[in-house]
Design a protein around this motif. Structure first.
Motif, PDB file in Angstrom:
ATOM      1  N   ALA A   1       0.880  -1.166   0.000  1.00 32.96           N
ATOM      2  CA  ALA A   1       0.000   0.000   0.000  1.00 32.96           C
ATOM      3  C   ALA A   1       0.921   1.220   0.000  1.00 32.96           C
ATOM      4  N   VAL A   2       0.904   1.963  -1.093  1.00 29.16           N
ATOM      5  CA  VAL A   2       1.890   3.025  -1.328  1.00 29.16           C
ATOM      6  C   VAL A   2       1.271   4.397  -1.085  1.00 29.16           C
TER       7      VAL A   2
ATOM      8  N   ALA B   1       3.457   7.393  -9.928  1.00 26.99           N
ATOM      9  CA  ALA B   1       2.230   6.593 -10.010  1.00 26.99           C
ATOM     10  C   ALA B   1       2.224   5.672 -11.223  1.00 26.99           C
ATOM     11  N   GLU B   2       2.664   6.173 -12.360  1.00 29.34           N
ATOM     12  CA  GLU B   2       2.594   5.365 -13.587  1.00 29.34           C
ATOM     13  C   GLU B   2       3.457   4.110 -13.500  1.00 29.34           C
ATOM     14  N   SER B   3       4.520   4.154 -12.686  1.00 33.70           N
ATOM     15  CA  SER B   3       5.373   2.978 -12.518  1.00 33.70           C
ATOM     16  C   SER B   3       4.932   2.094 -11.362  1.00 33.70           C
TER      17      SER B   3
ATOM     18  N   GLY C   1      -0.571  -3.205  -4.646  1.00 30.60           N
ATOM     19  CA  GLY C   1      -1.938  -3.579  -4.322  1.00 30.60           C
ATOM     20  C   GLY C   1      -2.829  -2.349  -4.247  1.00 30.60           C
ATOM     21  N   TYR C   2      -2.266  -1.242  -3.739  1.00 27.24           N
ATOM     22  CA  TYR C   2      -3.021   0.004  -3.610  1.00 27.24           C
ATOM     23  C   TYR C   2      -2.050   1.184  -3.628  1.00 27.24           C
ATOM     24  N   TYR C   3      -2.494   2.262  -4.230  1.00 26.71           N
ATOM     25  CA  TYR C   3      -1.678   3.478  -4.331  1.00 26.71           C
ATOM     26  C   TYR C   3      -2.533   4.690  -3.963  1.00 26.71           C
ATOM     27  N   PHE C   4      -1.986   5.565  -3.101  1.00 25.05           N
ATOM     28  CA  PHE C   4      -2.645   6.821  -2.747  1.00 25.05           C
ATOM     29  C   PHE C   4      -1.670   7.954  -3.025  1.00 25.05           C
ATOM     30  N   GLY C   5      -2.021   8.809  -3.989  1.00 25.78           N
ATOM     31  CA  GLY C   5      -1.178   9.950  -4.334  1.00 25.78           C
ATOM     32  C   GLY C   5      -1.814  11.249  -3.890  1.00 25.78           C
TER      33      GLY C   5
ATOM     34  N   PHE D   1      -6.276   9.518  -6.040  1.00 24.72           N
ATOM     35  CA  PHE D   1      -5.523  10.771  -6.105  1.00 24.72           C
ATOM     36  C   PHE D   1      -6.301  11.819  -5.331  1.00 24.72           C
ATOM     37  N   TYR D   2      -5.573  12.574  -4.490  1.00 25.76           N
ATOM     38  CA  TYR D   2      -6.249  13.448  -3.535  1.00 25.76           C
ATOM     39  C   TYR D   2      -5.511  14.774  -3.435  1.00 25.76           C
TER      40      TYR D   2
END
Length: 199
Positions: A21-22, A33-35, A41-45, A68-69
């Protein structure tokens, strides 16, 4: 060239996989993000710039395992633990801290640790002052077509803030300058520096 170095050298050190979880603070237009999204499993930018968040969302939201936030490092640090409904075990913070005043930066590091998993790898990178701290207050930038406010701290100054992380159980795995890719004399007082932490 910096982007290429980070993706080829830093990304493998983050060991991102489907259990990851990034949290990417200062996600910009989605460069990391694109990489990361295809691997994680999960990404929060999160980013302070609403326009950049919109661009990142348009570029990278196809997978569905990402959010994305529009928020600053300060705002992320102040969020209640229930906001994310998870702990993060991978963190990227790039080019963010130099825009934050000293007292607020301390609050950021103290506040965001609660969002991190017991086992976590972090990559932090900033533009730093090579010799002595350099503060630009409403400095006119021809490249940006606007005034510029920034604090170029020294690596030693950042390591004082990073004590908050080491006291929380993190160990410094690696610290170094990114490859020196800019020979322009007007940028000779600063350089790109990074740290990798793990607990």
């Amino acid at each position: 060239q910096w982007n290429k170095f980070e993706k080829e050298y830093i990304l493998p050190q983050l060991k991102v996989d489907k259990d990851s979880a990034v949290l990417d603070i200062g996600c910009g237009i989605g460069r990391w993000a694109e990489s990361v999204i295809p691997l994680a499993g999960y990404y929060f930018g999160a980013d302070f710039s609403e326009e950049m968040v919109k661009t990142a969302r348009n570029r990278c939201s196809n997978g569905g395992n990402c959010t994305f936030y529009n928020a600053s490092f300060n705002e992320i640090a102040e969020k209640d633990e229930s906001f994310f409904q998870r702990k993060f075990n991978r963190v990227i913070i790039g080019g963010v801290c130099m825009y934050i005043n000293d007292k607020d930066l301390e609050k950021c590091f103290k506040g965001f640790v609660k969002h991190l998993d017991e086992h976590c790898i972090m990559y932090l990178t900033e533009t730093v002052a090579v010799e002595t701290r350099l503060t630009l207050d409403r400095f006119p930038s021809e490249a940006l077509k606007t005034d510029y406010d920034v604090i170029y701290r020294t690596p030693d100054e950042y390591n004082e803030y990073y004590k908050i992380l080491t006291e929380a159980g993190f160990k410094i795995v690696k610290q170094d300058f990114l490859p020196h890719l800019n020979d322009d004399k007007q940028y000779s007082e600063t350089d790109r520096w990074y740290s990798v932490f793990e607990r």
